[in-house]
Motif scaffolding. Structure first.
Motif, PDB file in Angstrom:
ATOM      1  N   HIS A 305      -2.299  32.947   2.781  1.00 53.66           N
ATOM      2  CA  HIS A 305      -3.649  33.216   1.982  1.00 53.66           C
ATOM      3  C   HIS A 305      -4.786  32.180   2.532  1.00 53.66           C
ATOM      4  O   HIS A 305      -4.430  31.017   3.047  1.00 53.66           O
ATOM      5  CB  HIS A 305      -3.917  32.486   0.494  1.00 53.66           C
ATOM      6  N   HIS A 310      -9.040  32.045  -2.285  1.00 57.35           N
ATOM      7  CA  HIS A 310      -7.569  32.818  -2.385  1.00 57.35           C
ATOM      8  C   HIS A 310      -6.565  31.608  -2.516  1.00 57.35           C
ATOM      9  O   HIS A 310      -5.578  31.346  -3.362  1.00 57.35           O
ATOM     10  CB  HIS A 310      -7.253  33.502  -1.400  1.00 57.35           C
ATOM     11  N   HIS A 312      -7.175  28.483  -3.227  1.00 58.71           N
ATOM     12  CA  HIS A 312      -7.575  27.859  -4.756  1.00 58.71           C
ATOM     13  C   HIS A 312      -6.732  28.533  -5.906  1.00 58.71           C
ATOM     14  O   HIS A 312      -5.907  28.093  -6.557  1.00 58.71           O
ATOM     15  CB  HIS A 312      -9.121  27.596  -5.082  1.00 58.71           C
ATOM     16  N   VAL A 316      -3.499  27.422  -8.394  1.00 57.65           N
ATOM     17  CA  VAL A 316      -3.770  27.216  -9.824  1.00 57.65           C
ATOM     18  C   VAL A 316      -2.755  28.232 -10.482  1.00 57.65           C
ATOM     19  O   VAL A 316      -2.007  28.023 -11.399  1.00 57.65           O
ATOM     20  CB  VAL A 316      -5.207  27.714 -10.277  1.00 57.65           C
ATOM     21  N   GLU A 317      -2.559  29.283 -10.014  1.00 59.64           N
ATOM     22  CA  GLU A 317      -1.731  30.441 -10.578  1.00 59.64           C
ATOM     23  C   GLU A 317      -1.229  31.294  -9.558  1.00 59.64           C
ATOM     24  O   GLU A 317      -2.073  32.118  -9.020  1.00 59.64           O
ATOM     25  CB  GLU A 317      -2.472  30.805 -11.765  1.00 59.64           C
ATOM     26  N   THR A 319      -0.003  34.359  -9.147  1.00 55.79           N
ATOM     27  CA  THR A 319      -0.148  35.595  -9.524  1.00 55.79           C
ATOM     28  C   THR A 319      -1.587  36.115  -9.329  1.00 55.79           C
ATOM     29  O   THR A 319      -1.997  37.215  -9.407  1.00 55.79           O
ATOM     30  CB  THR A 319       0.282  36.049 -10.975  1.00 55.79           C
ATOM     31  N   THR A 320      -2.457  35.123  -9.112  1.00 57.55           N
ATOM     32  CA  THR A 320      -4.076  35.498  -8.803  1.00 57.55           C
ATOM     33  C   THR A 320      -4.069  36.255  -7.730  1.00 57.55           C
ATOM     34  O   THR A 320      -4.792  37.198  -7.700  1.00 57.55           O
ATOM     35  CB  THR A 320      -4.902  34.386  -8.589  1.00 57.55           C
ATOM     36  N   TYR A 321      -3.494  36.041  -6.624  1.00 57.15           N
ATOM     37  CA  TYR A 321      -3.385  36.777  -5.574  1.00 57.15           C
ATOM     38  C   TYR A 321      -2.076  37.011  -4.750  1.00 57.15           C
ATOM     39  O   TYR A 321      -1.983  37.750  -3.827  1.00 57.15           O
ATOM     40  CB  TYR A 321      -4.151  35.877  -4.209  1.00 57.15           C
ATOM     41  N   ILE A 323       1.273  39.620  -5.818  1.00 55.95           N
ATOM     42  CA  ILE A 323       1.834  40.628  -6.833  1.00 55.95           C
ATOM     43  C   ILE A 323       3.543  40.710  -6.551  1.00 55.95           C
ATOM     44  O   ILE A 323       4.056  41.368  -7.464  1.00 55.95           O
ATOM     45  CB  ILE A 323       1.210  42.074  -6.618  1.00 55.95           C
ATOM     46  N   MET A 324       4.008  39.901  -5.665  1.00 55.61           N
ATOM     47  CA  MET A 324       5.170  39.850  -5.540  1.00 55.61           C
ATOM     48  C   MET A 324       5.809  38.430  -5.430  1.00 55.61           C
ATOM     49  O   MET A 324       4.882  37.609  -4.695  1.00 55.61           O
ATOM     50  CB  MET A 324       5.538  40.696  -4.157  1.00 55.61           C
TER      51      MET A 324
ATOM     52  N   VAL B 111      -6.128  37.086 -15.603  1.00 53.31           N
ATOM     53  CA  VAL B 111      -5.450  36.097 -14.962  1.00 53.31           C
ATOM     54  C   VAL B 111      -6.552  35.296 -14.160  1.00 53.31           C
ATOM     55  O   VAL B 111      -6.563  33.998 -13.966  1.00 53.31           O
ATOM     56  CB  VAL B 111      -4.361  36.493 -13.959  1.00 53.31           C
ATOM     57  N   HIS B 112      -7.525  36.289 -13.489  1.00 58.57           N
ATOM     58  CA  HIS B 112      -8.484  35.459 -12.717  1.00 58.57           C
ATOM     59  C   HIS B 112      -9.541  34.811 -13.658  1.00 58.57           C
ATOM     60  O   HIS B 112      -9.872  33.560 -13.433  1.00 58.57           O
ATOM     61  CB  HIS B 112      -9.294  36.254 -11.632  1.00 58.57           C
ATOM     62  N   ALA B 115      -7.257  31.655 -15.289  1.00 53.86           N
ATOM     63  CA  ALA B 115      -6.713  30.677 -14.334  1.00 53.86           C
ATOM     64  C   ALA B 115      -7.441  30.117 -13.396  1.00 53.86           C
ATOM     65  O   ALA B 115      -7.763  28.746 -12.778  1.00 53.86           O
ATOM     66  CB  ALA B 115      -5.329  30.895 -13.690  1.00 53.86           C
ATOM     67  N   ARG B 151      -6.520  45.001 -11.750  1.00 54.02           N
ATOM     68  CA  ARG B 151      -5.674  44.470 -12.803  1.00 54.02           C
ATOM     69  C   ARG B 151      -6.637  44.012 -13.874  1.00 54.02           C
ATOM     70  O   ARG B 151      -6.166  43.218 -14.684  1.00 54.02           O
ATOM     71  CB  ARG B 151      -4.924  43.174 -12.271  1.00 54.02           C
ATOM     72  N   VAL B 178      -5.422  42.659  -4.789  1.00 50.32           N
ATOM     73  CA  VAL B 178      -4.268  42.265  -4.313  1.00 50.32           C
ATOM     74  C   VAL B 178      -3.312  43.392  -3.943  1.00 50.32           C
ATOM     75  O   VAL B 178      -2.038  43.058  -3.703  1.00 50.32           O
ATOM     76  CB  VAL B 178      -3.628  41.454  -5.456  1.00 50.32           C
ATOM     77  N   GLU B 238      -6.942  39.486   4.601  1.00 48.36           N
ATOM     78  CA  GLU B 238      -6.074  38.753   3.894  1.00 48.36           C
ATOM     79  C   GLU B 238      -4.744  39.402   3.599  1.00 48.36           C
ATOM     80  O   GLU B 238      -4.474  40.655   3.509  1.00 48.36           O
ATOM     81  CB  GLU B 238      -6.568  38.512   2.489  1.00 48.36           C
ATOM     82  N   ARG B 239      -3.708  38.626   3.712  1.00 49.20           N
ATOM     83  CA  ARG B 239      -2.103  39.213   3.640  1.00 49.20           C
ATOM     84  C   ARG B 239      -1.879  40.504   4.497  1.00 49.20           C
ATOM     85  O   ARG B 239      -1.854  40.396   5.740  1.00 49.20           O
ATOM     86  CB  ARG B 239      -1.940  39.420   2.246  1.00 49.20           C
TER      87      ARG B 239
END
Lengths: 525, 525
Positions: A305, A310, A312, A316-317, A319-321, A323-324, B111-112, B115, B151, B178, B238-239
């Motif tokens: 990321h 992203h 940040h 924090v969590e 799953t925010t960015y 999905i796996m 979630v966004h 969190a 989502r 995502v 990204e990703r």
């Protein structure tokens, strides 16, 4: 996770890395390399391995035979046109497998029948039925494909599939050979065929990525009722490649239960996704097709990321960015397994933990190589070790071996290289100047071996990150003039070293050795 | 071809190579490089260029300003969160554009919001409306996005889009931030929103490739009524990256008129597809993200055929295995434009034919460099020339310049390098040994410049094929400890030479120079 899925929801994974994947320009895997990939595919848990196209060459036949004889678990399939000779050759190739399959095909689109086959639709239909019948005389598991199906007449397709199912085909495959289909129309075509043909078979889809739609078309096929998907690791294959194994497997798993996958039914594969990263690395190393950083699932950035927002969010969590979970595809970071003080015992243990089963001589050669690298590079990770073993062991029985290399160059010096090669008892010294040091080293090897060839492509990547990374060079050499008696021959060479010029010299020499073997085989055939 | 399409069938191409694309790890384009890419995007004929995220840094602001001031044709957009400061900064950045746009966004998924934003849905709704209103005070062309829309709760999405359309947004964008969506559900979601929101706006889609579905999701969006598609050249971002410009453009063009694209309406973009190959090369060279051979449309294999059956088919009739003509994407093979006997006049003419507009000093430097290469390499193609110019001219005003380099090494020698650098009037000589010759050369440069940095990645590719190809090295250096006062700084360096070690040394030095500039900017800010 796959246990939650009912039998009818299992999507079989038919891996064609060794057949359609190996048709990528410049890939030429030898028997040992093909067996190694097939064994890893078995560990990954694919349902079917298409091991090759046995009629294509004697080497192809031998490789399919070797895989059929040694790899346990998956069905082993051989490809054949509907001609009797093709099918008999494929049957011979897969005979030793516990569960053999013959996969036979003929083109059904107007342009292919007219321009390539020069056959009428009625002739194509009759040939398809005859081919399937012949295959059923050898094996009970017969797959049939209409090549270029997505540009074929739908009613004619239904007729051909209906007839081949009656003739004994147990899997019917719908290939989008040229990557032309759009997901909506591909799904509709399959739904129409399933309905029209109305046979007790497994429907399969084979998709290509020419318009970036391989995974989407495969998903649309599964939604329409396909329960086999044909894929290649890292999405390699003719032109823009096949549907990527890792993408379709993880799309199904990540979105399992979504209405948009498989309709009301829960569908999934039974692949062990934690073997995905390793399978991807092995195929990349042996084929020389590096995985680009922005490749889905297995690219270096797939779980990286960059934007502050992203980063940040993920801190924090997750799953925010994401999905796996990277752990689910086997990306747990490289583990340091050995250092310069590790002995032979630790080395053998590390190899066996990685699933490599080497013969005594191979262990010794790999250990010598490891010690040389450990002296220069303090830590050896599991990924480095894979690279060393693959480079050293699977390079085959080489005619010439590199004894030493010396190079010098710079902005104001003519780049110069001196090599010492060994061929049996003979030692050959040669030197050359070049446009650069790699060019000079390759020129010296060319002089020493006498192998005339043209460098077609050249890639360097580092095996792991950092300044102490191993450099991994893959190149493609083209031998032969392309004339009628001297066809062009493409071979891949690979070399690993902490020094890029040494890695390139090893890669060039391994390609030159391979070219010599190919020419030998030609001379015999 | 686009002329056959009615106004309502035109799909606008919103290119985010310079914003989302540039967020790929390790890419750090400077102002000149960004302007060069933007000018090429204008030649390609995109409708909107998202030039950056102006609040992110002073450099980002300046780059967006420069593009707005100089690039003619496309709308120039700047990204902003819905905060007033962000929007005002974006407005300042795009003010000089003939057609400016502000693109503002806020996340709407549970979630966004919970969190990352720590805001209630009502607060998010209010902030979105306030942001759009503020943007309309600056410009008439306002785009609004719900981040992580796929989502998010669909009813809440409809509420936010309805309110922001009333507040003045003229483009509403649906991002699959995502890369989670499946084509069927993505299309359905957009169809629902278009119906529910019922506003006179252009609907847009922004898709990511985490499951290999970016192009399919974009197509599903267009089928549901989207008339803007957000893309990046070569699918960077990204990703696993953004929807690839070349893939969606060629999917629409190749399958124009199909019922599965745009329903009964003929849809297409107005992009000049013949500029695709060149745009792809420029972005690959400047970002260091090489295009893999099996990449759709622009990969080296996209129009290559390996299997005998395929080769035979294409020789008889191209369309048996090709659904596009390589000429339509600008792949006409490289043309030889210059040789060692070419003079300054021919050189300038060739540059201008390629669309490079250089200042006098830059022409002189590039010509010197060209002469040096022409001495070593007999033929210089248009693609070589692009590489030379990009390497020489867009490397910026460097603190240190490479005067000379000398290296020696081999299997039994400690790799050693000596460099001479110039900094203003000062000449600095340094040497180092390393694990390999590249490592040694980089070590010597590190000593001479005093720049402490870690090599994160390293890629070599050849600019054109053949043994006399130019080696093109891209690497990523990481400076800074990552501590609170010393954040990590990633910079890209690029070098071109016939010798890979020299190319690597040039790349390392250009990255080191860039790192010095970044640290200078930090010290000022």
């Amino acid at each position: 996770m796959a246990a939650e899925v009912s039998d009818s929801g299992v999507v079989r994974v038919f891996d064609t890395t060794l057949r359609d994947g190996e048709q990528s320009p410049g890939i030429s895997l030898d028997l040992k390399e093909k067996v190694e990939i097939a064994e890893q595919l078995a560990r990954l848990g694919v349902d079917v391995i298409e091991a090759g196209f046995p009629i294509a060459s004697a080497g192809e036949l031998e490789a399919v035979k070797a895989i059929a004889a040694t790899v346990e678990g998956p069905v082993i399939a051989g490809l054949a046109r509907v001609d009797r000779a093709d099918i008999d050759r494929a049957a011979e190739a897969v005979a030793a497998a516990r569960r053999p399959r013959i996969h036979t095909f003929i083109a059904t689109s107007e342009v292919h029948m007219r321009a390539k086959l020069r056959m009428s639709p009625a002739e194509v239909l009759a040939a398809a039925v005859a081919g399937v019948q012949r295959a059923t005389e050898h094996v009970g598991d017969v797959e049939f494909s209409c090549e270029d199906a997505t540009r074929s007449d739908a009613e004619f397709l239904a007729e051909v599939y209906r007839a081949t199912a009656r003739a004994g085909a147990t899997t019917l495959n719908l290939p989008d050979t040229v990557g032309y289909a759009l997901p909506g129309e591909f799904g509709s075509l399959l739904a129409y065929l399933i309905d029209e043909v109305d046979a007790d078979v497994v429907w399969s889809v084979h998709t290509h990525d020419d318009l970036g739609l391989a995974v989407a078309n495969a998903l649309a096929g599964i939604e329409a009722g396909a329960r086999q998907v044909e894929v290649a690791v890292n999405g390699i294959g003719e032109r823009a490649g096949n549907c990527s194994l890792e993408e379709i497997v993880m799309a199904l798993r990540t979105r399992k239960g979504s209405n948009a996958v498989g309709g009301s039914e829960q569908v999934d594969t039974t692949v062990n996704s934690k073997e995905i990263a390793r399978t991807s690395r092995l195929v990349a190393m042996l084929t020389g097709y590096q995985v680009p950083p922005n490749k889905a699932i297995v690219g270096a950035n797939a779980f990286a990321h960059e934007a502050g927002i992203h980063q940040h969010g993920v801190m924090v969590e997750r799953t925010t960015y994401e999905i796996m979970d990277p752990v689910d595809v086997g990306l747990e970071g490289s583990k340091i397994v050995l250092g310069k003080h590790s002995g032979r015992h630790a080395f053998i243990k590390a190899l066996s933990d990685l699933g490599f089963h080497l013969e005594r001589d191979d262990v010794e050669r790999a250990f010598e190589r490891f010690k040389g690298l450990a002296d220069r590079k303090i830590r050896i990770t599991d990924i480095d070790l894979e690279a060393i073993v693959v480079d050293e062991i699977y390079s085959g029985a080489d005619e010439y071996e590199l004894v030493s290399l010396q190079v010098a160059g710079g902005t104001h010096l003519a780049p110069t290289a001196t090599v010492r090669l060994q061929r049996g008892e003979d030692v050959i010294d040669e030197s050359a100047i070049g446009d650069g040091m790699i060019d000079a080293a390759c020129g010296a090897i060319q002089r020493a071996t006498g192998v005339e060839a043209r460098l077609e492509s050249f890639t360097v990547s580092s095996v792991t990150g950092g300044i102490d990374a191993l450099g991994d060079v893959t190149l493609v050499l083209v031998g032969g003039s392309g004339g009628p008696d001297d066809p062009e021959r493409r071979v891949t060479g690979r070399g690993v070293s902490t020094d890029v010029v040494e890695a390139a010299a090893r890669a060039y020499l391994s390609a030159a050795n391979r070219l010599l073997r190919v020419l030998d085989q030609q001379a015999v055939a």
